[in-house]
Design a protein around this motif. Sequence first.
Motif, mmCIF file in Angstrom:
data_model
loop_
_atom_site.group_PDB
_atom_site.id
_atom_site.type_symbol
_atom_site.label_atom_id
_atom_site.label_comp_id
_atom_site.label_asym_id
_atom_site.label_seq_id
_atom_site.Cartn_x
_atom_site.Cartn_y
_atom_site.Cartn_z
ATOM 1 N N GLY A 197 4.113 -8.755 11.299
ATOM 2 C CA GLY A 197 3.380 -7.559 10.919
ATOM 3 C C GLY A 197 4.205 -6.287 10.888
ATOM 4 O O GLY A 197 3.684 -5.220 10.573
ATOM 5 N N LEU A 198 5.500 -6.387 11.195
ATOM 6 C CA LEU A 198 6.345 -5.193 11.241
ATOM 7 C C LEU A 198 6.822 -4.761 9.867
ATOM 8 O O LEU A 198 7.223 -5.587 9.045
ATOM 9 C CB LEU A 198 7.562 -5.439 12.137
ATOM 10 N N GLY A 232 3.997 -10.965 6.900
ATOM 11 C CA GLY A 232 2.655 -11.547 6.960
ATOM 12 C C GLY A 232 1.748 -10.993 5.875
ATOM 13 O O GLY A 232 0.964 -11.726 5.265
ATOM 14 N N GLY A 233 1.850 -9.696 5.614
ATOM 15 C CA GLY A 233 1.038 -9.075 4.570
ATOM 16 C C GLY A 233 1.404 -9.569 3.180
ATOM 17 O O GLY A 233 0.526 -9.760 2.339
ATOM 18 N N ASP A 247 -13.122 -1.550 -2.396
ATOM 19 C CA ASP A 247 -12.294 -2.551 -3.076
ATOM 20 C C ASP A 247 -10.811 -2.234 -2.886
ATOM 21 O O ASP A 247 -10.009 -3.129 -2.601
ATOM 22 C CB ASP A 247 -12.606 -2.591 -4.579
ATOM 23 N N TRP A 248 -10.451 -0.963 -3.066
ATOM 24 C CA TRP A 248 -9.045 -0.562 -2.913
ATOM 25 C C TRP A 248 -8.589 -0.713 -1.474
ATOM 26 O O TRP A 248 -7.449 -1.114 -1.215
ATOM 27 C CB TRP A 248 -8.825 0.868 -3.413
ATOM 28 N N ALA A 249 -9.467 -0.411 -0.503
ATOM 29 C CA ALA A 249 -9.118 -0.575 0.917
ATOM 30 C C ALA A 249 -8.910 -2.051 1.253
ATOM 31 O O ALA A 249 -7.984 -2.405 1.989
ATOM 32 C CB ALA A 249 -10.213 0.030 1.802
ATOM 33 N N GLN A 250 -9.739 -2.907 0.682
ATOM 34 C CA GLN A 250 -9.587 -4.347 0.904
ATOM 35 C C GLN A 250 -8.263 -4.831 0.312
ATOM 36 O O GLN A 250 -7.552 -5.618 0.937
ATOM 37 C CB GLN A 250 -10.765 -5.100 0.290
ATOM 38 N N ARG A 251 -7.923 -4.341 -0.843
ATOM 39 C CA ARG A 251 -6.652 -4.711 -1.467
ATOM 40 C C ARG A 251 -5.477 -4.244 -0.603
ATOM 41 O O ARG A 251 -4.512 -4.979 -0.406
ATOM 42 C CB ARG A 251 -6.561 -4.128 -2.875
ATOM 43 N N ALA A 252 -5.552 -3.023 -0.098
ATOM 44 C CA ALA A 252 -4.482 -2.507 0.760
ATOM 45 C C ALA A 252 -4.352 -3.340 2.042
ATOM 46 O O ALA A 252 -3.238 -3.569 2.534
ATOM 47 C CB ALA A 252 -4.739 -1.048 1.102
ATOM 48 N N ALA A 253 -5.475 -3.823 2.565
ATOM 49 C CA ALA A 253 -5.446 -4.639 3.791
ATOM 50 C C ALA A 253 -4.756 -5.976 3.569
ATOM 51 O O ALA A 253 -4.257 -6.587 4.523
ATOM 52 C CB ALA A 253 -6.869 -4.857 4.306
ATOM 53 N N ARG A 309 -1.160 -6.062 4.934
ATOM 54 C CA ARG A 309 -0.896 -5.831 6.360
ATOM 55 C C ARG A 309 -1.437 -6.985 7.187
ATOM 56 O O ARG A 309 -2.409 -7.635 6.801
ATOM 57 C CB ARG A 309 -1.586 -4.544 6.824
ATOM 58 N N MET A 310 -0.830 -7.182 8.337
ATOM 59 C CA MET A 310 -1.399 -8.088 9.332
ATOM 60 C C MET A 310 -2.418 -7.265 10.107
ATOM 61 O O MET A 310 -2.078 -6.235 10.695
ATOM 62 C CB MET A 310 -0.322 -8.616 10.275
ATOM 63 N N LEU A 311 -3.656 -7.693 10.100
ATOM 64 C CA LEU A 311 -4.727 -6.966 10.761
ATOM 65 C C LEU A 311 -4.928 -7.496 12.179
ATOM 66 O O LEU A 311 -4.521 -8.630 12.488
ATOM 67 C CB LEU A 311 -6.010 -7.097 9.951
#
Length: 180
Positions: A43-44, A54-55, A88-94, A97-99
């Motif tokens: 996740g770094l 990971g993202g 939708d854009w926030a989900q795409r950005a996620a 990233r490793m959440l």
Amino acid sequence: MPDTTTLDQPAATGERADLLESLAHHRTMLRVTARGLTDEQAGLRTTASELCIGGIIKHVTSVERVWAAFIQDGLAALGDVTDLTDEDWAQRAAEFRMLPGETLAGVLDAYEQVAIRTDEVVRSLPGLDVSHPLPEAPWFEPGGRWSARRTLLHVIGETAQHAGHADIIRESLDGALSMG
């Protein structure tokens, strides 16, 4: 990548086999960038970009899942891309990233499951010329269609490009060279 041929699916031959082999190679190169990493390391961010290994794997998983569904189901698989919401854009950005709560093992397992499904879809096609119209969106040519072949080439390109990104991130993380 293990052979995902099932009793219901014959081994791919010819162009279909070449495309699946190329995709399998780039999937392997991407997975190799994660070899030996902890969940925290996966996740770094190690570069100026927002990307982490990971993202990247999560994103490539999502891309492959959507485009394999497009090969099979057409436009319905892509949803409405002309009216994307902030959510939708926030989900795409996620995806990049490793959440909290996500593990590298879980991310890699999801990727493997999507790979198996994609390979099944490709093997079951009557031919690589099966095509569907693309949605009306600024990033697609107006009135465009993509064949299964063209869609697979897109997935191969995305996977190869992101494997290269992951290789740079990995080298920045601990000096490991996954492609060298």
